[in-house]
Design an enzyme around this catalytic site. Structure first.
Site, mmCIF file in Angstrom:
data_model
loop_
_atom_site.group_PDB
_atom_site.id
_atom_site.type_symbol
_atom_site.label_atom_id
_atom_site.label_comp_id
_atom_site.label_asym_id
_atom_site.label_seq_id
_atom_site.Cartn_x
_atom_site.Cartn_y
_atom_site.Cartn_z
ATOM 1 N N THR A 293 -5.150 8.664 111.051
ATOM 2 C CA THR A 293 -6.424 8.625 110.333
ATOM 3 C C THR A 293 -6.367 9.509 109.084
ATOM 4 O OG1 THR A 293 -8.706 9.453 110.479
ATOM 5 C CG2 THR A 293 -7.164 10.382 112.026
ATOM 6 N N ASP A 294 -7.180 9.172 108.100
ATOM 7 C CA ASP A 294 -7.261 10.028 106.906
ATOM 8 C C ASP A 294 -7.855 11.402 107.241
ATOM 9 O OD1 ASP A 294 -9.887 9.199 107.374
ATOM 10 O OD2 ASP A 294 -10.315 8.677 105.286
ATOM 11 N N GLU A 295 -8.505 11.511 108.413
ATOM 12 C CA GLU A 295 -9.164 12.780 108.756
ATOM 13 C C GLU A 295 -8.165 13.907 108.965
ATOM 14 O OE1 GLU A 295 -12.538 12.484 111.387
ATOM 15 O OE2 GLU A 295 -12.843 10.386 110.827
ATOM 16 N N TYR B 168 -10.915 16.379 117.058
ATOM 17 C CA TYR B 168 -10.357 15.017 116.963
ATOM 18 C C TYR B 168 -9.226 14.968 115.939
ATOM 19 C CZ TYR B 168 -9.929 10.269 115.060
ATOM 20 O OH TYR B 168 -9.424 9.087 114.573
ATOM 21 N N LYS C 89 -5.094 14.349 116.284
ATOM 22 C CA LYS C 89 -4.379 13.263 115.597
ATOM 23 C C LYS C 89 -3.258 13.838 114.714
ATOM 24 C CE LYS C 89 -5.268 9.374 115.634
ATOM 25 N NZ LYS C 89 -4.846 8.266 116.551
#
Ligand code: NAD
Ligand code: TYD
Length: 337
Positions: free
Chosen positions: A126-128, A151, A155
């Site tokens: 994810t870009d997060e 989260y 990741k």
């Protein structure tokens, strides 16, 4: 390549990916391993469960013996790991399960993929993992990882393990980092389906903080085509950002949903902000566009209108997923905001 192991294929993006592969790539067999957590739902695979090229297995990616037997039995060529705990707000409530599935589960898959000498391991990230942006600039693949929520931290840990397996032992991997997805079959804990659901019920639409946070939205089908290109065309060891060039303030998205449903803006309710809420995400997708010739095919306006139509036409699906546990979650999460 003949048989792929898709993990998390009963969730939102995974089920869209499985449907796309079964529809568009008839020479591919899909083994779909999913634990069926609150977010996994066999109704997401309606019409495809008994497809001759689809084998569904209920199970956990942390169960090494199961993963190993699936890879041997079905002669798996590649793994695409969508399985994850995926919701930031839940990770702020209960981070432990995010470490179990997102980190330890990925590690289990990596060990077996290496041992079985699989052709490819694609990690859906994810870009997060890049953290939050100020008003300018975009995330590139060279942006340092700086995750802010449990989260995104889980990741990012998984991404680093994947890269370590490639670096240390030559695992043939790719990592994709996509921006926020929306579209059919998204669980209504995420912003867009939650707002659609509440608007349909004339319930308040809870906007966190000032509503000026920015997300870069991508229609889920376009994420799936990007993952397919990475799986089939990328050089191993490459990381790809995926985004739709669709930055929007949350408040604007909520207003568009209300307008499309003919509901009043008075339903908007500003609530207490999420702790550590990332202000802005924006993705530079130029690498995947240049190297793999990928392009998003659905504009935000078209994608949002398709999504709203889908939820209107699938009220039974929505009613099923918001029964029971969802009500408890909603009360817990929103009562003290
Ligand atoms: P989701 O929560 O809708 O689906 C996750 C699926 O994984 C569910 O079907 C669940 O049952 C399954 N699962 C959870 N734990 C498991 C385990 N231990 N073993 C096997 N299956 C398990 O999530 P999503 O939105 O479809 O996201 C899929 C992937 O894409 C995730 O890895 C997420 O980090 C990533 N991603 C999501 C977005 C987004 O906007 N939703 C954006 C970028 C990346
Ligand atoms: P979300 O869909 O949870 O995705 P993420 O946090 O992974 O980006 O949230 C998208 C944006 O919407 C984010 O800025 C938080 C905000 N949001 C609300 O304002 N209200 C809500 O009820 C939810 C779930 C999210």
């Amino acid at each position: 390549m003949r048989t792929i192991l898709v993990t998390g294929g009963a969730g939102f993006i995974g089920s869209n990916f499985v449907r796309m592969v079964l529809e568009e790539h008839p020479d591919i067999r899909v083994v779909n391993l999913d634990k069926l957590t609150y977010a996994g739902n066999l109704e997401n695979l309606e019409g495809y469960r008994d497809h001759p090229n689809h084998i569904f297995v209920k199970g956990d990616i942390c169960d090494g013996a199961l993963v190993e037997s699936l890879i041997s039995t079905y002669k798996i060529d590649a793994v695409i790991n969508f399985a994850a705990e995926s919701h930031v707000d839940r990770s702020l409530e209960e981070p432990g399960i995010f470490i179990e599935t997102n980190v330890k589960g990925t590690l289990t898959l990596l060990k077996i993929a290496l041992e079985k000498k699989l052709e490819r391991f694609v990690q859906i990230s994810t870009d997060e993992v890049y953290g939050s942006l100020g008003p300018e600039g975009k995330f590139t693949e060279a942006t340092p990882l700086s995750p802010n929520s449990p989260y995104s931290a889980s990741k990012a840990s998984a991404d680093m393990l994947v890269q370590a397996f490639g670096h240390s032992w030559g695992l043939r991997y790719n990592i994709t980092r996509c921006s926020n997805n929306y579209g059919p079959y998204q669980f209504p804990e995420k912003m867009i389906p939650l707002m659609i659901h509440n608007a349909l019920k004339d319930k308040p639409l809870p906007v966190y903080g000032d509503g000026m946070h920015i997300r870069d939205w991508l229609y889920v089908y376009d994420h799936c085509t990007a993952v397919w290109k990475v799986l089939t065309e990328a050089q191993p060891g490459r990381v790809y950002n995926i985004g739709g060039n669709n930055e929007k303030h949350n408040l604007d998205v909520v207003r568009l949903i209300l307008k499309a449903l003919g509901k009043p803006e008075s339903l908007i309710t500003f609530v207490k902000d999420r702790p550590g809420h990332d202000r802005r995400y924006a993705i530079d997708s130029s690498r995947i566009m240049a190297e793999l010739n990928w392009r998003p095919s659905v504009s935000f306006e078209e994608g949002l209108s398709r999504t709203i139509r889908w939820y209107l036409e699938h009220s039974e699906w929505l009613n099923h997923v918001v029964s029971g546990q969802y009500q408890d979650y909603y009360k817990r999460m929103y009562s003290n905001r």
